[in-house]
Design an enzyme around this catalytic site. Sequence first.
Site, PDB file in Angstrom:
ATOM      1  N   ASP A   1      -0.815  36.110  10.997  1.00 13.49           N
ATOM      2  CA  ASP A   1      -1.401  36.394   9.693  1.00 13.49           C
ATOM      3  C   ASP A   1      -0.850  35.441   8.646  1.00 13.49           C
ATOM      4  O   ASP A   1       0.116  34.733   8.883  1.00 13.49           O
ATOM      5  CB  ASP A   1      -0.975  37.802   9.245  1.00 13.49           C
ATOM      6  CG  ASP A   1      -1.836  38.874   9.877  1.00 13.49           C
ATOM      7  OD1 ASP A   1      -2.827  38.522  10.520  1.00 13.49           O
ATOM      8  OD2 ASP A   1      -1.492  40.057   9.705  1.00 13.49           O
TER       9      ASP A   1
ATOM     10  N   LYS B   1      -5.847  31.478   7.545  1.00 13.57           N
ATOM     11  CA  LYS B   1      -6.136  30.242   6.816  1.00 13.57           C
ATOM     12  C   LYS B   1      -7.625  29.996   6.790  1.00 13.57           C
ATOM     13  O   LYS B   1      -8.353  30.374   7.693  1.00 13.57           O
ATOM     14  CB  LYS B   1      -5.441  29.083   7.538  1.00 13.57           C
ATOM     15  CG  LYS B   1      -5.086  27.949   6.611  1.00 13.57           C
ATOM     16  CD  LYS B   1      -4.155  26.969   7.291  1.00 13.57           C
ATOM     17  CE  LYS B   1      -4.860  25.681   7.624  1.00 13.57           C
ATOM     18  NZ  LYS B   1      -4.048  24.763   8.401  1.00 13.57           N
TER      19      LYS B   1
ATOM     20  N   MET C   1      -1.944  47.306  -1.079  1.00 19.35           N
ATOM     21  CA  MET C   1      -3.155  46.583  -1.481  1.00 19.35           C
ATOM     22  C   MET C   1      -3.735  47.151  -2.776  1.00 19.35           C
ATOM     23  O   MET C   1      -4.942  47.299  -2.900  1.00 19.35           O
ATOM     24  CB  MET C   1      -4.220  46.652  -0.366  1.00 19.35           C
ATOM     25  CG  MET C   1      -3.759  46.001   0.913  1.00 19.35           C
ATOM     26  SD  MET C   1      -4.970  46.114   2.234  1.00 19.35           S
ATOM     27  CE  MET C   1      -4.644  47.743   2.873  1.00 19.35           C
TER      28      MET C   1
HETATM   29  N1  SAH Z   1       0.661  45.954   8.107  1.00 18.14           N
HETATM   30  C1  SAH Z   1       1.255  45.679   6.832  1.00 18.14           C
HETATM   31  C2  SAH Z   1       0.318  45.943   5.682  1.00 18.14           C
HETATM   32  C3  SAH Z   1      -0.872  45.035   5.652  1.00 18.14           C
HETATM   33  S1  SAH Z   1      -1.902  45.258   4.271  1.00 18.14           S
HETATM   34  C4  SAH Z   1       2.560  46.482   6.712  1.00 18.14           C
HETATM   35  O1  SAH Z   1       2.821  47.363   7.518  1.00 18.14           O
HETATM   36  O2  SAH Z   1       3.333  46.196   5.792  1.00 18.14           O
HETATM   37  C5  SAH Z   1      -1.257  44.092   3.129  1.00 18.14           C
HETATM   38  C6  SAH Z   1      -0.521  44.795   2.030  1.00 18.14           C
HETATM   39  O3  SAH Z   1       0.784  45.103   2.436  1.00 18.14           O
HETATM   40  C7  SAH Z   1      -0.351  43.994   0.777  1.00 18.14           C
HETATM   41  O4  SAH Z   1      -1.482  44.015  -0.041  1.00 18.14           O
HETATM   42  C8  SAH Z   1       0.799  44.709   0.120  1.00 18.14           C
HETATM   43  O5  SAH Z   1       0.390  45.902  -0.478  1.00 18.14           O
HETATM   44  C9  SAH Z   1       1.621  45.087   1.317  1.00 18.14           C
HETATM   45  N2  SAH Z   1       2.692  44.112   1.566  1.00 18.14           N
HETATM   46  C10 SAH Z   1       2.860  43.325   2.637  1.00 18.14           C
HETATM   47  N3  SAH Z   1       3.981  42.600   2.539  1.00 18.14           N
HETATM   48  C11 SAH Z   1       4.553  42.957   1.378  1.00 18.14           C
HETATM   49  C12 SAH Z   1       5.761  42.588   0.704  1.00 18.14           C
HETATM   50  N4  SAH Z   1       6.609  41.682   1.212  1.00 18.14           N
HETATM   51  N5  SAH Z   1       6.043  43.167  -0.475  1.00 18.14           N
HETATM   52  C13 SAH Z   1       5.210  44.077  -1.022  1.00 18.14           C
HETATM   53  N6  SAH Z   1       4.065  44.463  -0.433  1.00 18.14           N
HETATM   54  C14 SAH Z   1       3.754  43.912   0.752  1.00 18.14           C
END
Ligand code: SAH
Length: 506
Positions: free
Chosen positions: A37, A59, A173
């Site tokens: 991703d 990408k 999100m």
């Molecule tokens: N599977 C991922 C979530 C994917 S959806 C998980 O378990 O974390 C993508 C969302 O995850 C982003 O829009 C944000 O809300 C959150 N996210 C992912 N990485 C993040 C980070 N380092 N800091 C804050 N939010 C994050």
Amino acid sequence: MSGAGKVSLVGAGPGDPGLITAKGLALLQVADVVVHDRLIAEQLLTHVRPDALVINAGKRRGDHLMSQEEISALLVEHGTAGKRVVRLKGGDPFVFGRGGEEALALAAASVPFEVVPGVTSAIAAAAYAGIPVTQRKVAANFAVVTGSEDPSRAASGVDWDALARVDTLVVLMGVETLPSVVGALTTAGKPPDTPVCVVEWGSTPQQRSVSADLATVVERVADAGLRPPAVTIVGQVAAMRDELRWFDTSPLFGKRVLVTRTRQQASALSALLASRGAVPVELPVIAVEPLDSAATLDRALAEISAYQWLVFTSANGVGLFFDGLTARGLDARALGGVRLAVIGPGTARALQEHGIKDDFMPESYVAEALASGLAPLLSAGDRVLLPRAEGGRSVLIEELQKAGASVDEVLLYRARPGEDVAERAKDVFAEGVDAVTFASSSTVRGLVDALGGDPAAVNGCAVACIGPVTAETARGLGVRVDAVGEEYTIPGMVDALEGWFARQAS
Ligand code: SAH
């Protein structure tokens, strides 16, 4: 490879590269194909085999992003072709990661797959902001919801009334839709003074957060200009950050730290720096150039049983020595009863990778200590084999000879300048560096050479050295040394640098 193909849906963790699981990392290291991703720690890709196919599914390709169908089809294709495929997904693969859809596609195509859960940003971004999602007497439950379905639309399908009753609500999100999420929760009766914390880029050196309450958070987040990726934590626990803040107060947080080791050796130091919140900037000032040691190595191996000790002073030396064994169709058994000495834990670890435990490691990880510790274990006439780099210090050989041993050196490699290092050094310092790390004398010489002999740029930064010998080399070249580890190891050097920044701040 063909035959036993398998697709592993692996959680990469939220950003800190140290938060991938041991199982996920092991799979990443052997994968034939990696499909990742956009939101994964870049540094994790340094563990991928150089010959593996790496596909960035986040990408733009030509004029579009890869669709979910295209990604699933790609996984099915490589899995069917018998490849070991790692599908590396941000956070946990089954938490809003569309991992379920990919698993369904694999199951439908009868491609073997497995799921390696990851550390989700829902919990980790909160934790790195100093917020426990549950807390005795404060929050007995938590829920994770996507903010991507705009609550102001009737058909959102999310029961915001129910979510308003949850103790801790974590919204993923949800930066763009924050105003409607806040509106929906307030309408459902959540008190306006409920603490809220929005955490952007949690667990990375770019982590920023805004603490507010339901009534003020929209304005405060807009003022701060927070953008995705971010999580929003709503509930009493969000106020605990005041007391429990720990990551973004770490002395190394946000500091750009130069890593001058070889490309192959940089990653352990970089990961350690990243886990303390620093931004590792890799500039390999030296590269390992293997020397033609075939003849000396042949001679030494032919009479290996005549040696009492085999002494290693670097992980590189261990690696090249065993490459030499492998090239001759041999393995560790060829060493028979010879005993092994190492200069320190990094070298010991390199040996362990070949299934061998060292017989001697000095208390202090320098050549002098290695020699003086080994000397009493030697008898007159003992033979010592010393495979190492060209230009190694003579003190080791001299001291062992004084103890009555005869020492044979095998020159396995030399340190040569890293690729385009002069040009890259200029760019890197122009972009800004807060600290420089030196894990060996050869890296000091390499960087100062790359800077045309003028250490001024280095002296504009904090300087950390792994041990006293490296520090001495640095001072000899006009480099001011700020921090030397108490223990002469990579973690020891990082601790010392952190201590230096802490003292500057206080
Ligand atoms: N599977 C991922 C979530 C994917 S959806 C998980 O378990 O974390 C993508 C969302 O995850 C982003 O829009 C944000 O809300 C959150 N996210 C992912 N990485 C993040 C980070 N380092 N800091 C804050 N939010 C994050």
